[in-house]
Design an enzyme around this catalytic site. Sequence first.
Site, PDB file in Angstrom:
ATOM      1  N   GLY A 183       0.858  -1.192   0.000  1.00 18.67           N
ATOM      2  CA  GLY A 183       0.000   0.000   0.000  1.00 18.67           C
ATOM      3  C   GLY A 183       0.885   1.229   0.000  1.00 18.67           C
ATOM      4  O   GLY A 183       1.869   1.303   0.760  1.00 18.67           O
ATOM      5  N   ALA A 184       0.513   2.199  -0.841  1.00 22.25           N
ATOM      6  CA  ALA A 184       1.396   3.350  -1.065  1.00 22.25           C
ATOM      7  C   ALA A 184       1.765   4.099   0.218  1.00 22.25           C
ATOM      8  O   ALA A 184       2.916   4.493   0.402  1.00 22.25           O
ATOM      9  CB  ALA A 184       0.729   4.301  -2.052  1.00 22.25           C
ATOM     10  N   ARG A 222      10.099  -0.007  -5.258  1.00 17.29           N
ATOM     11  CA  ARG A 222       8.856  -0.271  -6.011  1.00 17.29           C
ATOM     12  C   ARG A 222       8.603   0.888  -6.945  1.00 17.29           C
ATOM     13  O   ARG A 222       8.754   2.049  -6.563  1.00 17.29           O
ATOM     14  CB  ARG A 222       7.661  -0.424  -5.075  1.00 17.29           C
ATOM     15  CG  ARG A 222       7.521  -1.804  -4.512  1.00 17.29           C
ATOM     16  CD  ARG A 222       6.136  -2.036  -3.949  1.00 17.29           C
ATOM     17  NE  ARG A 222       5.213  -2.546  -4.948  1.00 17.29           N
ATOM     18  CZ  ARG A 222       3.941  -2.840  -4.677  1.00 17.29           C
ATOM     19  NH1 ARG A 222       3.454  -2.641  -3.474  1.00 17.29           N
ATOM     20  NH2 ARG A 222       3.150  -3.330  -5.615  1.00 17.29           N
ATOM     21  N   CYS A 231      -8.728  -4.248  -3.680  1.00 13.73           N
ATOM     22  CA  CYS A 231      -7.380  -4.331  -3.100  1.00 13.73           C
ATOM     23  C   CYS A 231      -7.399  -3.937  -1.605  1.00 13.73           C
ATOM     24  O   CYS A 231      -8.447  -4.013  -0.952  1.00 13.73           O
ATOM     25  CB  CYS A 231      -6.400  -3.473  -3.893  1.00 13.73           C
ATOM     26  SG  CYS A 231      -4.655  -3.827  -3.504  1.00 13.73           S
ATOM     27  N   ASP A 234      -2.175   4.810  -5.914  1.00 18.07           N
ATOM     28  CA  ASP A 234      -0.719   4.775  -5.768  1.00 18.07           C
ATOM     29  C   ASP A 234      -0.098   6.037  -6.324  1.00 18.07           C
ATOM     30  O   ASP A 234       0.882   6.541  -5.784  1.00 18.07           O
ATOM     31  CB  ASP A 234      -0.153   3.532  -6.465  1.00 18.07           C
ATOM     32  CG  ASP A 234      -0.402   2.314  -5.614  1.00 18.07           C
ATOM     33  OD1 ASP A 234       0.428   2.018  -4.741  1.00 18.07           O
ATOM     34  OD2 ASP A 234      -1.472   1.707  -5.746  1.00 18.07           O
ATOM     35  N   LYS A 293      -4.266  -0.371  -8.090  1.00 18.95           N
ATOM     36  CA  LYS A 293      -4.156  -1.814  -8.324  1.00 18.95           C
ATOM     37  C   LYS A 293      -4.822  -2.244  -9.626  1.00 18.95           C
ATOM     38  O   LYS A 293      -5.900  -1.747  -9.967  1.00 18.95           O
ATOM     39  CB  LYS A 293      -4.802  -2.536  -7.134  1.00 18.95           C
ATOM     40  CG  LYS A 293      -4.755  -4.046  -7.164  1.00 18.95           C
ATOM     41  CD  LYS A 293      -3.375  -4.615  -7.323  1.00 18.95           C
ATOM     42  CE  LYS A 293      -2.404  -4.226  -6.234  1.00 18.95           C
ATOM     43  NZ  LYS A 293      -1.002  -4.568  -6.561  1.00 18.95           N
TER      44      LYS A 293
END
Length: 313
Positions: free
Chosen positions: A18-19, A60, A130, A201, A212
């Site tokens: 998760g961001a 990421r 998500c 995100d 997602k």
Amino acid sequence: MKELLHKLDEIKSLRVQGATNVAKYGMELLHDFTQRHQNLPARKLFNDLIKAKELIKNARATEPALRNGLQFVLNKLNYLKEDPSVNIADYVTEYSKIYIETLRNAKERIKEIGSERIPTKRYFNILTHCHSSVVTGILLRAKEQQKNFHVFCTETRPRFQGYITAQELLDANIETTLVVDSAMRWVVRNYPIDMILIGADAITSEGTVLNKIGSRLLALVAREMHIPYYVATPLLKYNPESVFGTLEKIEMRDYTEIWENKPKELKIKNPAFETVSRRYIDALITEAGIFPATLVSRVFYEQYPDLKPVGQF
Ligand code: RUB
């Protein structure tokens, strides 16, 4: 760097996901790295910090909240690095904390604003996708406010982050139903869904949201069935480079997450995220309020003038 690389595995493996959680964890890593190396000469420490920042940033793709935080700290240090009296480690500690606190405050505000969208007087049905800690934060706050609602969540293949969502909601005694991803339209067809609420995100200058994989499908379902589609997100996920044409990169993950022992000749694609055009988004729910996604760039700089990329504008 060895310890840093080891700890970054938490992000790469999605144990930290998760961001918002990724951004917070990344900032803590920058801070810890600095503390471990605080006795180095200032210039060496600064150069090592740049390297550490790149490693953390690349843990990421598709995570501007993390990149913005790292840049914020490094921008502050840029002004100070030539001054021998400056303790770089102290500054990294101070500014990392400021950024983490800013992220936390933004999330708190979004919980307040977002939970207002869930009515008090009637039963409400929400569909999410998500696991977004911002979305579950809103839902938990609404529950604290004694609101009556039911949440449908998708399981979110291949990593099943929907289980995290479902568990968090159940722990707060929120009525929850889980479906497979491909049942997202079925849910909307068979239940009176009042709102689709997802996290983000990244957000680009055009108001495109990246979230997602499956988020755009959900947006198409929302459009077809006339369901309001909201994105709950701190503005800190805005990508300031996107205004200059830089595209937000979409993370491609390993095929083993889908099929570990796949037939050799089979190709598998495993994109983690996808774009949702502003045309499908009713509004962003942010710490600065609820507004159309197209306004994001203006509101971002009003809210966070310190996050302007140095040397630009
Ligand atoms: C998580 C995901 C979330 C956003 C927002 O993907 O897409 O919706 O990151 O999360 P992954 P938050 O599990 O691959 O990281 O609201 O917590 O910032």
